[in-house]
Write a protein that holds these residues in place. Structure first.
Motif, mmCIF file in Angstrom:
data_model
loop_
_atom_site.group_PDB
_atom_site.id
_atom_site.type_symbol
_atom_site.label_atom_id
_atom_site.label_comp_id
_atom_site.label_asym_id
_atom_site.label_seq_id
_atom_site.Cartn_x
_atom_site.Cartn_y
_atom_site.Cartn_z
ATOM 1 N N GLY A 432 16.820 -57.775 -108.802
ATOM 2 C CA GLY A 432 16.136 -59.032 -108.515
ATOM 3 C C GLY A 432 15.351 -59.571 -109.683
ATOM 4 N N ASP A 433 15.102 -58.730 -110.722
ATOM 5 C CA ASP A 433 14.419 -59.272 -111.896
ATOM 6 C C ASP A 433 15.423 -60.104 -112.695
ATOM 7 N N PRO A 434 14.976 -60.892 -113.652
ATOM 8 C CA PRO A 434 15.902 -61.781 -114.371
ATOM 9 C C PRO A 434 17.079 -61.053 -115.018
ATOM 10 N N ASP A 435 16.857 -59.803 -115.443
ATOM 11 C CA ASP A 435 17.931 -59.067 -116.104
ATOM 12 C C ASP A 435 18.932 -58.464 -115.122
ATOM 13 N N HIS A 436 18.553 -58.360 -113.839
ATOM 14 C CA HIS A 436 19.407 -57.657 -112.874
ATOM 15 C C HIS A 436 19.481 -58.436 -111.556
ATOM 16 N N PRO A 437 20.129 -59.593 -111.577
ATOM 17 C CA PRO A 437 20.212 -60.396 -110.348
ATOM 18 C C PRO A 437 21.160 -59.817 -109.304
ATOM 19 N N GLY A 438 22.110 -58.986 -109.713
ATOM 20 C CA GLY A 438 23.046 -58.418 -108.753
ATOM 21 C C GLY A 438 23.885 -59.489 -108.097
ATOM 22 N N GLY A 450 18.567 -63.889 -117.747
ATOM 23 C CA GLY A 450 18.301 -62.536 -118.213
ATOM 24 C C GLY A 450 19.000 -62.227 -119.523
ATOM 25 N N ALA A 451 18.695 -61.082 -120.055
ATOM 26 C CA ALA A 451 19.310 -60.634 -121.297
ATOM 27 C C ALA A 451 20.735 -60.165 -121.014
ATOM 28 N N ARG A 452 21.693 -60.758 -121.676
ATOM 29 C CA ARG A 452 23.090 -60.431 -121.409
ATOM 30 C C ARG A 452 23.425 -58.982 -121.766
ATOM 31 N N ASP A 453 22.662 -58.399 -122.705
ATOM 32 C CA ASP A 453 22.941 -57.030 -123.120
ATOM 33 C C ASP A 453 22.054 -56.003 -122.420
ATOM 34 N N ALA A 454 21.366 -56.432 -121.359
ATOM 35 C CA ALA A 454 20.508 -55.498 -120.620
ATOM 36 C C ALA A 454 21.359 -54.394 -119.996
ATOM 37 N N GLU A 455 20.810 -53.198 -119.934
ATOM 38 C CA GLU A 455 21.534 -52.082 -119.333
ATOM 39 C C GLU A 455 21.711 -52.313 -117.837
ATOM 40 N N THR A 664 38.934 -61.154 -109.031
ATOM 41 C CA THR A 664 38.830 -59.704 -109.183
ATOM 42 C C THR A 664 37.618 -59.165 -108.435
ATOM 43 N N CYS A 665 37.663 -57.853 -108.188
ATOM 44 C CA CYS A 665 36.505 -57.143 -107.644
ATOM 45 C C CYS A 665 36.039 -56.175 -108.732
ATOM 46 N N PRO A 666 35.025 -56.558 -109.527
ATOM 47 C CA PRO A 666 34.597 -55.742 -110.657
ATOM 48 C C PRO A 666 33.626 -54.645 -110.224
ATOM 49 N N PRO A 667 33.430 -53.643 -111.082
ATOM 50 C CA PRO A 667 32.487 -52.578 -110.754
ATOM 51 C C PRO A 667 31.035 -52.954 -111.013
ATOM 52 N N GLU A 668 30.811 -54.076 -111.711
ATOM 53 C CA GLU A 668 29.445 -54.493 -112.043
ATOM 54 C C GLU A 668 29.305 -55.984 -111.807
ATOM 55 N N ILE A 669 28.243 -56.367 -111.132
ATOM 56 C CA ILE A 669 27.953 -57.781 -110.887
ATOM 57 C C ILE A 669 26.478 -58.012 -111.171
ATOM 58 N N GLY A 670 26.184 -59.018 -111.968
ATOM 59 C CA GLY A 670 24.786 -59.322 -112.268
ATOM 60 C C GLY A 670 24.050 -58.144 -112.868
ATOM 61 N N ARG A 671 24.744 -57.385 -113.716
ATOM 62 C CA ARG A 671 24.196 -56.197 -114.387
ATOM 63 C C ARG A 671 23.668 -55.161 -113.396
ATOM 64 N N VAL A 672 24.325 -55.104 -112.249
ATOM 65 C CA VAL A 672 24.055 -54.080 -111.233
ATOM 66 C C VAL A 672 25.381 -53.421 -110.885
ATOM 67 N N MET A 673 25.414 -52.103 -110.876
ATOM 68 C CA MET A 673 26.617 -51.377 -110.500
ATOM 69 C C MET A 673 26.872 -51.563 -109.010
ATOM 70 N N VAL A 674 28.071 -51.989 -108.664
ATOM 71 C CA VAL A 674 28.379 -52.306 -107.269
ATOM 72 C C VAL A 674 28.636 -51.044 -106.453
ATOM 73 N N TYR A 675 29.317 -50.066 -107.035
ATOM 74 C CA TYR A 675 29.759 -48.890 -106.273
ATOM 75 C C TYR A 675 29.148 -47.619 -106.851
ATOM 76 N N LEU A 676 28.891 -46.657 -105.979
ATOM 77 C CA LEU A 676 28.413 -45.357 -106.437
ATOM 78 C C LEU A 676 29.538 -44.326 -106.481
ATOM 79 N N ASP A 677 30.601 -44.549 -105.732
ATOM 80 C CA ASP A 677 31.775 -43.677 -105.776
ATOM 81 C C ASP A 677 32.993 -44.543 -105.522
#
Length: 703
Positions: A432-438, A450-455, A664-677
């Motif tokens: 929810g912060d600017p770097d990680h909107p999800g 947010g920062a495009r290169d944020a982890e 596509t259904c990517p593994p990362e959206i808004g610099r948040v990992m979508v899936y854990l497994d």
């Protein structure tokens, strides 16, 4: 692998008796010279048996070749178990008959043989894993390195096999240590059992040999019965259970005790030896070793090994003894233990490094060659120096000290790796912060500030652990023993509206999307969750049909009595590539029962399931790699709607546009990992779904 008998009779050690295992005419071991048409009486292991060393080489090569080039399990490990029992029983019984077993000394010799080479492999594996293994697999590997070092890896894998939330665990680089763990447990406990049996025999005034034989017969029968039963009911757990494997050791022990009575004509020995080797070679191709062992199927490799042992080391030109006693087979047998230990991490890391599912002929040959070189180095640089040192300066305390000192670097490296893993597990921000909107990044009109290169969060090293913890305030449901009702969001007002989130682990992971609106409006959120059991009138998974049916029946009855303001449950199931998504009839029937009780339902479209874990793909290929994007059309081929016959009290929420991009259904959206497994959303990502879910809940429940 190695045996656990005393070095004095261990094939491949440098401490064995120098006399070759070729009985002469008139000797107690063979009344006639083999090859002259007379029978022979094989040794029970009191002398060096070159054909056993060769048999160990065959078993080790089968394990390696099957793993590398065939992709199956060979049954070679079962041969190691039988050989360990054969050599240990004979050696321990002879020691008992001579006056007693030096238990502390026996343990020391066992630990000195097993621990140093295993420790060298573990140290090398840790270093290589840090360099080549994806960070997402670090936590599992660190844990299994420690359990392997203490001979309990099999129990770790057994626990994971019944732990639904450990189902993401892939084959680890030290998974093969499960068999060494069982072997080590047997080697440490079996001398105690023999001591107890011989002491009991002495008190009863009977000979030790029949007492031990009776004990081994009983243990074989009980363990085999347990193995057959457990394999039929829970094969994955049974595969790693020490108790299901005891009979393989004790059957080998019984063979050692009965060898003095076994005489085979030369022709029969030749036939038995080659039949045993042929059976071993074919075992992994004919039988589903990985999916059907141990059970009664494991009798195949054990009896094949017994046939080779009984055949003996006849010098007949057509006998297996010539082949097994040859210099190449003897050398391969002498490095079989380190070869077994090295081949699996080399294979696993090679596949990861070269992004391969299978090694193929060239990479496979390189894996085997590397494993052989490492095994030879371990033999000559670790095992042999330890054996020479023990001959020069023997001592039980030295044996124990050598084992303890060998473990020190393993544990130091594991602890350091664990500390690094914990440090990297800390997220670089909050959802929810600017770097990680999800998921908010996919909302219409979103502007990324947010920062495009944020982890990404959660970090790869901890993505697998991003489970939602909802079992902190739970209680049983009266008269419904299958249920556990937990409160995820409490409400101070007893009359507050209650939302019950119901179903399998996918709904458990959905809770962070429901919680914010509930806290804002003073609603209560409770859960009725059972992994693998979506809300239905039947079972919709293979977790266990009867338990799911019982759980669903009691859940529907409980909800009818509770009459919550809303039930949130899955509305579709099995979203996989190929358009397999469906709403099972059992779900519609369950909604009908709730409608009859006046309970409204919000049905959630299920998230995708994959053949492999997206976090591992990102860790392997990097963020944004096209290899990790799955075409949306294969998962969600069409807009979903509820089937005909759905009660009017059921609403539908399709979150596919918040989980997938248009194509596509990517593994990362808004610099948040979508899936854990391979099929669960991370708790972090579902928290980013809260604005969308909150709007729907507000529309359904109002204030």
């Amino acid at each position: 692998m190695t045996s656990t008998a005393d070095d004095r009779v261990r094939p491949g050690s440098q401490d064995h008796a120098p006399a070759p295992d070729r009985p002469t005419a008139g000797s107690p071991a063979a009344p006639g010279s083999p090859g002259q048409g007379q029978g022979r009486q094989p040794s029970d292991g009191s002398r060096f048996r070159p054909e056993i060393e060769g048999l160990r080489a065959v078993a080790s090569l089968l394990v390696v070749v099957y793993h590398v080039w065939i992709g199956r399990v060979s049954g070679g490990v079962d041969v190691f178990f039988a050989l360990t029992g054969f050599l240990a029983a004979g050696q321990l019984l002879r020691a008992a008959e001579r006056g007693g077993i030096d238990l502390f000394g026996q343990w020391g010799r066992t630990l000195r043989r097993l621990v140093p080479p295993a420790a060298v492999v573990l140290v090398g594996t840790v270093v290589a894993s840090v360099l080549f293994l994806p960070e997402s697999r670090w936590p599992q590997t660190v844990q299994e390195v420690v359990t392997s070092a203490f001979f309990v890896e099999n129990w770790q894998l057994a626990a994971d096999s019944v732990d639904y939330y450990a189902s993401h665990n892939t084959a680890s680089v030290v998974q093969h240590f499960w068999s060494l763990s069982i072997q080590g447990q047997f080697a440490l406990l079996f001398p105690v059992v023999i001591i107890v049996a011989t002491l009991a025999a002495r008190r009863a005034g009977i000979a030790a040999r029949p007492a031990v034989a009776t004990l081994l017969v009983a243990a074989t029968a009980i363990s085999l019965a347990w193995s057959v039963t457990t394999t039929a009911t829970d094969q994955t757990f049974a595969y790693f259970d020490s108790l299901t494997r005891v009979w393989e050791f004790t059957l080998g022990g019984l063979l050692a005790l009965g060898m003095s009575r076994l005489r085979l004509p030369v022709w029969a020995g030749i036939a038995a030896g080659w039949a045993g080797l042929a059976g071993l070679a074919a075992c992994g191709m004919v039988l589903d070793v990985e999916g059907g062992f141990p059970g009664y199927l494991a009798l195949w490799p054990v009896l094949c090994a017994a046939a080779v042992i009984v055949a003996g080391d006849t010098d007949h030109r057509f006998g297996t003894g010539r082949f097994l006693s040859s210099r190449p087979m003897q050398y391969l047998g002498s490095i079989s233990f380190p070869l077994y230990l090295w081949h699996w991490p080399v294979l696993t890391l090679a596949l990861v490094t070269f992004h391969r599912e299978e090694p193929g002929p060239i990479l496979g040959a390189a894996v085997i060659a590397t494993s052989l070189l490492l095994a030879a180095g371990t033999r000559h640089l670790v095992e042999d120096p330890l054996l020479r040192s023990r001959r020069r300066r023997p001592g039980t305390l030295r044996d124990h000290r050598a084992a303890v000192l060998a473990l020190v670097p393993v544990l130091v490296l594991a602890l350091a790796w664990h500390a690094v893993t914990d440090a990297r597990a800390e997220p670089s921000g909050l959802v929810g912060d600017p770097d990680h909107p999800g998921a908010a990044a996919l909302a219409p009109g979103f502007v990324d500030r947010g920062a495009r290169d944020a982890e990404a969060i959660p970090p790869a090293v901890s993505a697998y652990e991003d489970w939602v913890e909802y079992q902190s305030d739970c209680a049983g449901v009266p008269d419904r023993p299958a249920l556990e009702l937990c409160t995820y969001v409490p409400a101070p007002d007893p009359a507050a509206r209650t939302i019950v989130v119901v179903g399998d682990s996918h709904m458990g992971q959905f809770l962070p999307a429901v919680a914010p609106i509930a806290r804002e409006r003073g609603w209560r959120v409770q859960t009725l969750i059972r992994p693998g059991c979506p809300l239905s009138t039947t079972s919709e998974s293979n977790i266990g049909e009867a338990p799911c049916i019982t759980w669903n029946e009691q859940t529907l009855d409980a909800l009818g009595e509770m009459r919550p303001a809303l039930v949130v449950a899955q509305a579709t199931h099995n979203v996989r590539a190929g358009g397999t998504e469906a709403t099972p009839p059992g779900m519609v029937e369950a909604w009908g029962r709730l409608a009859a009780d006046g309970v409204p339902v919000l049905g959630i479209r299920d998230n995708p399931r994959f053949d492999s874990a997206p976090p591992s793909c990102v860790d392997t290929y990097g963020r944004g790699a096209p290899e990790c994007d799955v075409p949306r059309a294969g998962l969600y081929p069409r807009a979903s709607s509820l089937p005909a016959g759905t009660p009017s009290t059921v609403s539908f929420l399709d979150l596919s546009d918040s989980i997938c991009l248009p194509t596509t259904c990517p593994p990362e959206i808004g610099r948040v990992m979508v899936y854990l497994d391979d099929n669960h959303l991370t708790g972090t990502f579902t928290a980013s779904l809260a604005p969308v879910v909150g709007k729907r809940l507000a529309a359904l429940l109002g204030r």
